[in-house]
Design a protein around this motif. Structure first.
Motif, PDB file in Angstrom:
ATOM      1  N   ARG A  27       0.856  -1.182   0.000  1.00 14.33           N
ATOM      2  CA  ARG A  27       0.000   0.000   0.000  1.00 14.33           C
ATOM      3  C   ARG A  27       0.901   1.244   0.000  1.00 14.33           C
ATOM      4  NH1 ARG A  27      -2.546   2.310   4.655  1.00 14.33           N
ATOM      5  NH2 ARG A  27      -1.599   0.646   5.838  1.00 14.33           N
ATOM      6  N   ILE A  28       0.629   2.185  -0.901  1.00 13.45           N
ATOM      7  CA  ILE A  28       1.403   3.422  -1.013  1.00 13.45           C
ATOM      8  C   ILE A  28       0.551   4.567  -0.474  1.00 13.45           C
ATOM      9  CG2 ILE A  28       2.638   4.983  -2.561  1.00 13.45           C
ATOM     10  CD1 ILE A  28       3.855   2.173  -2.468  1.00 13.45           C
ATOM     11  N   ASP A  29       1.109   5.313   0.465  1.00 13.91           N
ATOM     12  CA  ASP A  29       0.380   6.402   1.116  1.00 13.91           C
ATOM     13  C   ASP A  29       1.362   7.546   1.360  1.00 13.91           C
ATOM     14  OD1 ASP A  29      -1.346   7.959   2.619  1.00 13.91           O
ATOM     15  OD2 ASP A  29      -1.258   6.693   4.393  1.00 13.91           O
ATOM     16  N   GLN A  30       1.559   8.411   0.341  1.00 14.03           N
ATOM     17  CA  GLN A  30       2.575   9.448   0.478  1.00 14.03           C
ATOM     18  C   GLN A  30       2.130  10.831   0.021  1.00 14.03           C
ATOM     19  OE1 GLN A  30       5.808   7.803  -1.805  1.00 14.03           O
ATOM     20  NE2 GLN A  30       5.081   8.718  -3.687  1.00 14.03           N
ATOM     21  N   LEU A  31       0.867  11.024  -0.307  1.00 12.59           N
ATOM     22  CA  LEU A  31       0.375  12.335  -0.743  1.00 12.59           C
ATOM     23  C   LEU A  31       0.257  13.284   0.450  1.00 12.59           C
ATOM     24  CD1 LEU A  31      -0.790  14.094  -3.038  1.00 12.59           C
ATOM     25  CD2 LEU A  31      -3.028  13.191  -2.433  1.00 12.59           C
ATOM     26  N   GLN A 134       9.334  12.096   6.667  1.00 10.47           N
ATOM     27  CA  GLN A 134       9.832  10.773   7.035  1.00 10.47           C
ATOM     28  C   GLN A 134       8.821   9.733   6.583  1.00 10.47           C
ATOM     29  OE1 GLN A 134      10.837  10.765  11.213  1.00 10.47           O
ATOM     30  NE2 GLN A 134      12.236  12.503  10.968  1.00 10.47           N
ATOM     31  N   TYR A 135       9.341   8.623   6.075  1.00 13.59           N
ATOM     32  CA  TYR A 135       8.510   7.562   5.507  1.00 13.59           C
ATOM     33  C   TYR A 135       8.765   6.251   6.234  1.00 13.59           C
ATOM     34  CZ  TYR A 135       8.375  10.804   1.560  1.00 13.59           C
ATOM     35  OH  TYR A 135       8.229  11.913   0.776  1.00 13.59           O
ATOM     36  N   ARG A 136       7.714   5.465   6.341  1.00 15.01           N
ATOM     37  CA  ARG A 136       7.778   4.117   6.901  1.00 15.01           C
ATOM     38  C   ARG A 136       7.654   3.158   5.707  1.00 15.01           C
ATOM     39  NH1 ARG A 136       3.609   4.811   9.722  1.00 15.01           N
ATOM     40  NH2 ARG A 136       4.669   5.403  11.627  1.00 15.01           N
ATOM     41  N   ASN A 137       8.598   2.221   5.603  1.00 14.88           N
ATOM     42  CA  ASN A 137       8.565   1.271   4.500  1.00 14.88           C
ATOM     43  C   ASN A 137       8.627  -0.144   5.056  1.00 14.88           C
ATOM     44  OD1 ASN A 137       8.627   0.355   1.817  1.00 14.88           O
ATOM     45  ND2 ASN A 137      10.851   0.233   1.845  1.00 14.88           N
ATOM     46  N   THR A 138       7.531  -0.879   4.889  1.00 13.25           N
ATOM     47  CA  THR A 138       7.456  -2.271   5.314  1.00 13.25           C
ATOM     48  C   THR A 138       7.012  -3.089   4.102  1.00 13.25           C
ATOM     49  OG1 THR A 138       5.120  -2.253   5.956  1.00 13.25           O
ATOM     50  CG2 THR A 138       6.715  -1.513   7.625  1.00 13.25           C
ATOM     51  N   PRO A 139       6.994  -4.385   4.215  1.00  9.69           N
ATOM     52  CA  PRO A 139       6.516  -5.180   3.077  1.00  9.69           C
ATOM     53  C   PRO A 139       5.061  -4.876   2.689  1.00  9.69           C
ATOM     54  CG  PRO A 139       7.758  -6.567   4.573  1.00  9.69           C
ATOM     55  CD  PRO A 139       7.590  -5.234   5.257  1.00  9.69           C
ATOM     56  N   THR A 140       4.266  -4.350   3.623  1.00 12.71           N
ATOM     57  CA  THR A 140       2.848  -4.102   3.314  1.00 12.71           C
ATOM     58  C   THR A 140       2.501  -2.644   3.064  1.00 12.71           C
ATOM     59  OG1 THR A 140       2.330  -3.977   5.667  1.00 12.71           O
ATOM     60  CG2 THR A 140       2.071  -6.142   4.596  1.00 12.71           C
ATOM     61  N   VAL A 141       3.366  -1.694   3.485  1.00 14.19           N
ATOM     62  CA  VAL A 141       3.006  -0.280   3.331  1.00 14.19           C
ATOM     63  C   VAL A 141       4.247   0.590   3.150  1.00 14.19           C
ATOM     64  CG1 VAL A 141       2.976   0.255   5.808  1.00 14.19           C
ATOM     65  CG2 VAL A 141       1.570   1.582   4.264  1.00 14.19           C
ATOM     66  N   ALA A 161      -2.473   3.121  10.324  1.00 11.03           N
ATOM     67  CA  ALA A 161      -3.505   4.072   9.916  1.00 11.03           C
ATOM     68  C   ALA A 161      -3.886   3.824   8.458  1.00 11.03           C
ATOM     69  CB  ALA A 161      -3.008   5.505  10.090  1.00 11.03           C
ATOM     70  N   PRO A 162      -5.154   4.036   8.114  1.00 11.20           N
ATOM     71  CA  PRO A 162      -5.591   3.806   6.733  1.00 11.20           C
ATOM     72  C   PRO A 162      -4.975   4.823   5.771  1.00 11.20           C
ATOM     73  CG  PRO A 162      -7.366   4.759   8.035  1.00 11.20           C
ATOM     74  CD  PRO A 162      -6.240   4.469   8.973  1.00 11.20           C
ATOM     75  N   THR A 163      -4.947   4.452   4.501  1.00 11.18           N
ATOM     76  CA  THR A 163      -4.449   5.341   3.462  1.00 11.18           C
ATOM     77  C   THR A 163      -5.351   6.559   3.364  1.00 11.18           C
ATOM     78  OG1 THR A 163      -3.568   3.486   2.238  1.00 11.18           O
ATOM     79  CG2 THR A 163      -3.896   5.523   0.995  1.00 11.18           C
ATOM     80  N   SER A 164      -4.743   7.738   3.283  1.00 12.37           N
ATOM     81  CA  SER A 164      -5.520   8.972   3.187  1.00 12.37           C
ATOM     82  C   SER A 164      -4.629  10.064   2.644  1.00 12.37           C
ATOM     83  CB  SER A 164      -6.053   9.383   4.561  1.00 12.37           C
ATOM     84  OG  SER A 164      -4.968   9.709   5.403  1.00 12.37           O
ATOM     85  N   ILE A 165      -5.232  11.208   2.372  1.00 12.26           N
ATOM     86  CA  ILE A 165      -4.441  12.388   2.043  1.00 12.26           C
ATOM     87  C   ILE A 165      -3.936  12.923   3.370  1.00 12.26           C
ATOM     88  CG2 ILE A 165      -4.482  14.726   1.113  1.00 12.26           C
ATOM     89  CD1 ILE A 165      -6.682  13.767  -0.790  1.00 12.26           C
TER      90      ILE A 165
END
Length: 172
Positions: A27-31, A134-141, A161-165
């Motif tokens: 899951r990508i959540d970076q906006l 700062q970004y968190r990078n795991t196998p799922t997110v 936390a769920p993906t969101s803006i």
């Protein structure tokens, strides 16, 4: 005979490539939507308002050149508030391992940018700030975990936390 062999071979490869495993998707959540206001709540990105900035530029501090511009779009909400929309573009550096006891859980990264706001044609009126993401990078997110503005935390997000803006409001 050879024709049938190729047909069977193509069918086998097609079946293998169609294999789907939803658990393997990251899951990508970076906006980021970044609002800049003063202490009275005035939108400082609305160049039509007195006291607001007339423009801005963003430079990647970790860029390969001294000047490595980053494109951050200026957008407006339906109620006429301006914000900067950042999706990607700055280089990331490794910050640390999220779990030193379990290195397979992921790694954190960060980007750092210099934002120069202009108020007039006089360069001494410019305001220079730093934005660190700062970004968190795991196998799922892969997601934004924290945002610092001039080294002060202004946003954080829990790991599950769920993906969101991701909305960041900075008061200057």
């Amino acid at each position: 005979m050879m024709k049938y062999f190729w047909c069977i071979l193509v069918a086998v490869f097609a079946l293998i490539s169609c294999k789907s495993d939803d658990d393997s998707l990251q899951r990508i959540d970076q906006l980021l939507n970044i609002y800049i206001r003063n202490s009275a709540g005035q939108d400082l990105l609305n160049s039509e308002k007195t006291g607001s900035f007339t423009g801005y530029s963003v430079n990647d501090i970790f860029g390969t050149k001294d000047i490595a511009p980053i494109n951050i779009s200026l957008k407006m909400t339906t109620d006429s508030l301006f914000y900067m929309e950042y999706l990607a573009g700055a280089k990331r550096r490794r910050l640390d391992s999220i779990s030193p006891d379990n290195p397979g859980t992921g790694t954190s990264y960060y980007s750092r940018m210099k934002i120069t706001y202009t108020k007039s044609t006089n360069a001494s009126d410019n305001v220079i700030d730093t934005l660190e993401i700062q970004y968190r990078n795991t196998p799922t997110v892969f997601q934004v975990s924290k945002v610092l503005y001039n080294r002060v935390p202004v946003f954080s997000k829990e790991a599950n936390a769920p993906t969101s803006i991701n909305t960041v409001t900075v008061t200057k």
